[in-house]
Write an enzyme that holds these catalytic residues in place. Structure first.
Site, PDB file in Angstrom:
ATOM      1  N   LYS A  78       0.963  -1.206  -0.079  1.00  0.00           N
ATOM      2  CA  LYS A  78       0.069  -0.101   0.145  1.00  0.00           C
ATOM      3  C   LYS A  78       0.850   1.347   0.031  1.00  0.00           C
ATOM      4  O   LYS A  78       1.774   1.251   0.565  1.00  0.00           O
ATOM      5  CB  LYS A  78      -0.900  -0.098   1.165  1.00  0.00           C
ATOM      6  N   SER A 153      -9.569   1.769   2.733  1.00  0.00           N
ATOM      7  CA  SER A 153      -8.878   2.390   1.984  1.00  0.00           C
ATOM      8  C   SER A 153      -7.853   1.551   1.219  1.00  0.00           C
ATOM      9  O   SER A 153      -7.299   2.145   0.163  1.00  0.00           O
ATOM     10  CB  SER A 153      -8.284   3.634   2.600  1.00  0.00           C
ATOM     11  N   SER A 177      -9.925  -0.676   7.258  1.00  0.00           N
ATOM     12  CA  SER A 177      -9.287  -0.520   5.898  1.00  0.00           C
ATOM     13  C   SER A 177      -8.822  -1.938   5.205  1.00  0.00           C
ATOM     14  O   SER A 177      -8.358  -1.810   4.079  1.00  0.00           O
ATOM     15  CB  SER A 177      -8.454   0.541   6.042  1.00  0.00           C
TER      16      SER A 177
END
Ligand code: GLN
Length: 482
Positions: A78, A153, A177
């Site tokens: 990420k 997210s 997330s």
């Protein structure tokens, strides 16, 4: 690579000399070349770096040098976690050109275990969101239906694994997330207990809630990735020195002796009936595997969402004050220093991030502190106590991960309806629990349904045990048609 589901098999084939690391990574990029234009999971790819790393693994193997447990496994990270030499943008214009000055501890540990970082994945700006739509740079599409969101997210990391472009990826979970996008994308996503994994090199959103964790296609892989990442790190004072047990040894095929707690209303009041019924079937399956099902109450958990948006925004407003146009990333020059600050932050941050900064700054202001941050912190303690009481009666708590399956891009334009995505996941962050989401089926439209299991802090071994037993009995593999 597309036919291999798990890192064990991949690393074992590499170690046995059945395929080179270079061929494995080349194959991963071939999948990326055919699918990434549809999915949009990556903000950056590091083809050359990954191939160079693969060649050095091949050289190690030729020399019979020791190879780590994730040798030759392609992983995606990420883009709020540092990978030395690559950009860390947090999907924000304010960090659009910011290069990571060092490896995050998780990155360093994964590399040392032989994993090959192939690229950085899309996210909601600074990890604020539940659909990946708050990225300043691009939209990521759900591999099961490209018109739908991958969740957020950590949507890019979830989509990358679901589309078989990486075998393992990393996300961060502040309020759901990792688990919510795992649920929307039909894969396993795991949030470790607070302190289990070092946050060094993760760009902070809400420091008392953030944890880095893995996405994978199997529970065993999530356990393996956590094994490599977990444990005390001198560079993060909040990382725990609690011993890291052998998670592979904790994997099981039955649920004998396990007490599974359920809050009935999570199933009865879940708005999507397919989600409720399939998650309930998963509970019954655990019972068939030997578990005892006990009804529990978490009376304060319903306040988790309200508490979270005060606490997380307050912490974010403080953490994001470092982006001032002087020390990091974007600088918009104007004739005065104070105007530089306003212009840089005004142009650098997107709408959702600004909303959180304003909310959080207000909640911490002298006149509002007691009523907002102070009160939210007290209710947080009540939620922690609810879980302590509940874990006196059960080992693991089962529920849906999200109240619905993946929704269409643009469908949730009202921020409050977006915030509701995390209603079942947020309490675990507030209480520092470990939790995971795993697929248990699909809804009437063929969209994956995620099932959440939560355990007490540092009870990851129990969590993996329960999840692996259910997984082996379900024998489910959700493959997107891409
Ligand atoms: N969706 C939640 C939020 O917007 C959780 C985000 C996260 O876990 N990083 O804050």
């Amino acid at each position: 690579m597309p036919s291999i589901r798990d890192s064990f098999e991949l690393a074992a084939r590499f170690k046995a000399g059945e395929s080179s690391a270079e061929a494995t990574i080349t194959a991963a990029f071939k999948v990326i070349d055919s699918r990434e234009s549809k999915v949009g999971a990556f903000l950056q790819l590091d083809r050359e770096g990954a191939l160079a790393q693969a060649r050095s693994l091949d050289a190690l193997r030729r020399q019979n040098k020791p190879l780590g447990p994730l040798a030759a496994v392609p992983i995606a990270v990420k883009d709020n976690i540092h990978v030395l030499g690559q950009k860390t943008t947090c999907a924000s214009r304010i960090l659009g050109d910011f290069k990571a000055p060092y490896d995050a501890t998780v990155t360093a540990r994964l590399k040392a275990a032989g994993a090959v970082v192939i690229g950085k994945t899309n996210l909601d700006e600074f990890a604020m969101g539940s659909s990946c739509e708050n990225s300043a740079f691009q939209q990521t599409h759900n591999p099961f239906d490209l018109a739908r969101v991958p969740g957020g997210s950590s949507g890019g990391s979830a989509a990358a694994v679901a589309a078989r472009m990486a075998l393992i990826s990393l996300g961060s979970d502040t309020g759901g997330s990792i688990r919510e996008p795992a649920s929307f994308c039909g894969i396993v996503g795991m949030k470790p207990s607070y302190g289990r994994v070092s946050r060094y090199g993760l760009v902070a959103f809400a420091s008392s809630l953030d944890q880095i964790g893995p996405f994978s296609l199997t529970v065993r892989d999530a356990a393996l990735a956590l094994q490599v990442m977990a444990g005390r790190d001198e560079l993060d004072a909040t990382s725990s020195s609690e011993a890291v047990p052998d998670y592979q040894a904790a994997l099981r095929t039955d649920c004998k002796g396990l007490k599974v707690g359920v809050v009935k209303s999570y199933f009865d009041e879940c708005p999507n009936r397919d989600v409720a019924s399939q998650c309930w079937s998963a509970v019954e399956r655990m019972k068939k595997l030997g578990a005892e099902i006990v009804e529990i109450e978490l009376p304060r958990a319903k306040d988790g969402l309200a508490v979270y948006y005060v606490v997380a925004s307050a912490e974010a407003s403080s953490n994001l004050s470092r982006f001032d146009g002087v020390r990091f990333g974007l600088r918009v020059n104007t004739p005065s220093a104070i105007q530089n600050y306003f212009a840089t932050r005004g142009q650098g941050f997107g709408a959702e991030v600004k909303r959180r900064i304003m909310l959080g700054t207000y909640a911490l202001s002298a006149g509002a502190y007691d009523e907002y941050y102070g009160r939210a912190s007290k209710v947080r303690t009540l939620i922690v106590n609810d879980f302590k009481a509940a874990f006196g009666h059960c080992d693991v708590i089962a529920s849906p991960t999200a109240p619905f399956t993946a929704f269409k891009a643009g469908e949730k334009s009202d921020p409050l309806s977006m915030y509701l995505c995390d209603i079942y996941t947020i309490p675990a962050n507030l209480a520092g629990l470990c939790a995971l989401s795993m697929p248990v089926g699909v809804d009437a439209q063929g969209l994956p349904i995620g099932f959440q299991l939560q355990c007490a802090p540092y009870a990851e071994a129990t969590l993996f045990g329960a999840a692996s037993a259910l997984e082996s009995d379900l024998a489910l593999e959700l493959v997107p048609k891409l």
